[in-house]
Design a protein around this motif. Structure first.
Motif, PDB file in Angstrom:
ATOM      1  N   ALA A 193     -16.802  21.539  29.643  1.00  0.00           N
ATOM      2  CA  ALA A 193     -16.631  20.144  29.231  1.00  0.00           C
ATOM      3  C   ALA A 193     -17.980  19.483  28.965  1.00  0.00           C
ATOM      4  CB  ALA A 193     -15.852  19.373  30.295  1.00  0.00           C
ATOM      5  N   ARG A 194     -18.948  19.768  29.795  1.00  0.00           N
ATOM      6  CA  ARG A 194     -20.294  19.208  29.597  1.00  0.00           C
ATOM      7  C   ARG A 194     -20.889  19.677  28.278  1.00  0.00           C
ATOM      8  NH1 ARG A 194     -23.528  21.004  34.577  1.00  0.00           N
ATOM      9  NH2 ARG A 194     -25.178  19.833  33.579  1.00  0.00           N
ATOM     10  N   VAL A 195     -20.750  20.982  27.989  1.00  0.00           N
ATOM     11  CA  VAL A 195     -21.252  21.532  26.727  1.00  0.00           C
ATOM     12  C   VAL A 195     -20.554  20.851  25.555  1.00  0.00           C
ATOM     13  CG1 VAL A 195     -21.315  23.605  25.278  1.00  0.00           C
ATOM     14  CG2 VAL A 195     -21.978  23.755  27.682  1.00  0.00           C
ATOM     15  N   LYS A 196     -19.251  20.689  25.653  1.00  0.00           N
ATOM     16  CA  LYS A 196     -18.487  20.061  24.573  1.00  0.00           C
ATOM     17  C   LYS A 196     -18.953  18.626  24.346  1.00  0.00           C
ATOM     18  CE  LYS A 196     -13.869  19.139  22.896  1.00  0.00           C
ATOM     19  NZ  LYS A 196     -12.463  19.107  23.163  1.00  0.00           N
ATOM     20  N   ARG A 197     -19.130  17.844  25.442  1.00  0.00           N
ATOM     21  CA  ARG A 197     -19.594  16.450  25.309  1.00  0.00           C
ATOM     22  C   ARG A 197     -20.971  16.382  24.661  1.00  0.00           C
ATOM     23  NH1 ARG A 197     -17.308  15.931  30.421  1.00  0.00           N
ATOM     24  NH2 ARG A 197     -19.328  16.098  31.427  1.00  0.00           N
ATOM     25  N   LEU A 198     -21.869  17.248  25.111  1.00  0.00           N
ATOM     26  CA  LEU A 198     -23.220  17.247  24.556  1.00  0.00           C
ATOM     27  C   LEU A 198     -23.217  17.674  23.094  1.00  0.00           C
ATOM     28  CD1 LEU A 198     -26.168  16.715  25.169  1.00  0.00           C
ATOM     29  CD2 LEU A 198     -26.372  19.059  26.007  1.00  0.00           C
ATOM     30  N   ALA A 199     -22.418  18.663  22.765  1.00  0.00           N
ATOM     31  CA  ALA A 199     -22.316  19.113  21.374  1.00  0.00           C
ATOM     32  C   ALA A 199     -21.814  17.991  20.479  1.00  0.00           C
ATOM     33  CB  ALA A 199     -21.402  20.330  21.291  1.00  0.00           C
ATOM     34  N   GLU A 200     -20.808  17.268  20.945  1.00  0.00           N
ATOM     35  CA  GLU A 200     -20.280  16.142  20.168  1.00  0.00           C
ATOM     36  C   GLU A 200     -21.342  15.060  19.978  1.00  0.00           C
ATOM     37  OE1 GLU A 200     -16.805  15.047  22.375  1.00  0.00           O
ATOM     38  OE2 GLU A 200     -15.618  16.691  21.532  1.00  0.00           O
ATOM     39  N   ARG A 253     -24.475  15.486  19.834  1.00  0.00           N
ATOM     40  CA  ARG A 253     -25.512  16.008  18.932  1.00  0.00           C
ATOM     41  C   ARG A 253     -24.965  16.349  17.549  1.00  0.00           C
ATOM     42  NH1 ARG A 253     -27.932  14.315  22.688  1.00  0.00           N
ATOM     43  NH2 ARG A 253     -29.440  15.330  24.006  1.00  0.00           N
ATOM     44  N   HIS A 254     -23.679  16.118  17.345  1.00  0.00           N
ATOM     45  CA  HIS A 254     -23.016  16.463  16.082  1.00  0.00           C
ATOM     46  C   HIS A 254     -23.202  17.948  15.758  1.00  0.00           C
ATOM     47  CE1 HIS A 254     -22.290  12.231  15.466  1.00  0.00           C
ATOM     48  NE2 HIS A 254     -23.571  11.993  15.681  1.00  0.00           N
ATOM     49  N   THR A 299     -21.654  22.068  17.090  1.00  0.00           N
ATOM     50  CA  THR A 299     -20.529  22.734  17.742  1.00  0.00           C
ATOM     51  C   THR A 299     -20.968  23.231  19.109  1.00  0.00           C
ATOM     52  OG1 THR A 299     -21.095  24.917  16.859  1.00  0.00           O
ATOM     53  CG2 THR A 299     -19.633  23.525  15.510  1.00  0.00           C
ATOM     54  N   PRO A 300     -20.028  23.397  20.035  1.00  0.00           N
ATOM     55  CA  PRO A 300     -20.391  24.000  21.320  1.00  0.00           C
ATOM     56  C   PRO A 300     -21.013  25.385  21.132  1.00  0.00           C
ATOM     57  CG  PRO A 300     -18.249  22.976  21.493  1.00  0.00           C
ATOM     58  CD  PRO A 300     -18.633  22.931  20.038  1.00  0.00           C
ATOM     59  N   HIS A 301     -20.513  26.140  20.160  1.00  0.00           N
ATOM     60  CA  HIS A 301     -21.065  27.464  19.862  1.00  0.00           C
ATOM     61  C   HIS A 301     -22.550  27.362  19.513  1.00  0.00           C
ATOM     62  CE1 HIS A 301     -21.338  31.498  18.087  1.00  0.00           C
ATOM     63  NE2 HIS A 301     -21.987  30.910  17.100  1.00  0.00           N
ATOM     64  N   TRP A 302     -22.916  26.418  18.628  1.00  0.00           N
ATOM     65  CA  TRP A 302     -24.313  26.250  18.227  1.00  0.00           C
ATOM     66  C   TRP A 302     -25.161  25.890  19.443  1.00  0.00           C
ATOM     67  CZ3 TRP A 302     -28.102  22.672  18.656  1.00  0.00           C
ATOM     68  CH2 TRP A 302     -29.249  22.850  17.880  1.00  0.00           C
ATOM     69  N   LEU A 303     -24.652  24.975  20.254  1.00  0.00           N
ATOM     70  CA  LEU A 303     -25.401  24.517  21.424  1.00  0.00           C
ATOM     71  C   LEU A 303     -25.661  25.673  22.398  1.00  0.00           C
ATOM     72  CD1 LEU A 303     -26.396  21.671  22.376  1.00  0.00           C
ATOM     73  CD2 LEU A 303     -24.448  21.705  23.905  1.00  0.00           C
TER      74      LEU A 303
END
Length: 96
Positions: A19-26, A28-29, A31-35
C-alpha cells in the motif's frame, strides 16, 4: 536495456508495504512496478559502491601491513585543509 533482457521476478511483500508503494507511486505519477525497479536499481548501485570501497579499504590495509607506509592524521588534515581552501597542493609524502 532491451526487452529481451528483461525478465519478470516475483517478490513477496506485506500488504502495508504494498500500500505504501502504491501511494508513493501515485504521488509520483509512476507505476508501483517502476518505483520498485528504481528502488532496487538504486540499492544495488549503492551497495556495489559500498563493496568497492570495502575492497579498496582491505587492499589499503594490506599495503600498510606490508610496507608500513603511512601519513599521520595531522598530515592528512593539513593537506585536506589546503585543498578545501582551493590550494592545489601535493599530498604529504608517505613515511614509515
Amino acid at each position: 536495456m532491451t526487452a529481451a533482457a528483461v525478465r519478470p521476478v516475483a517478490i513477496k511483500i506485506d500488504e502495508e508495504t504494498k500500500a505504501r508503494v502504491k501511494r508513493l507511486a501515485e504521488a509520483r505519477h509512476r507505476t508501483p512496478h517502476w518505483l520498485m525497479r528504481e528502488a532496487i536499481t538504486q540499492y544495488v548501485d549503492r551497495e556495489e559502491k559500498r563493496e568497492a570501497f570495502r575492497q579498496d579499504t582491505l587492499k589499503a590495509w594490506e599495503a600498510y601491513r606490508t610496507t608500513g607506509l603511512h601519513v599521520t592524521a595531522d598530515e592528512a588534515d593539513a593537506w585536506l585543509a589546503q585543498l578545501e581552501q582551493g590550494n592545489d597542493t601535493e599530498p604529504p609524502a608517505c613515511h614509515v
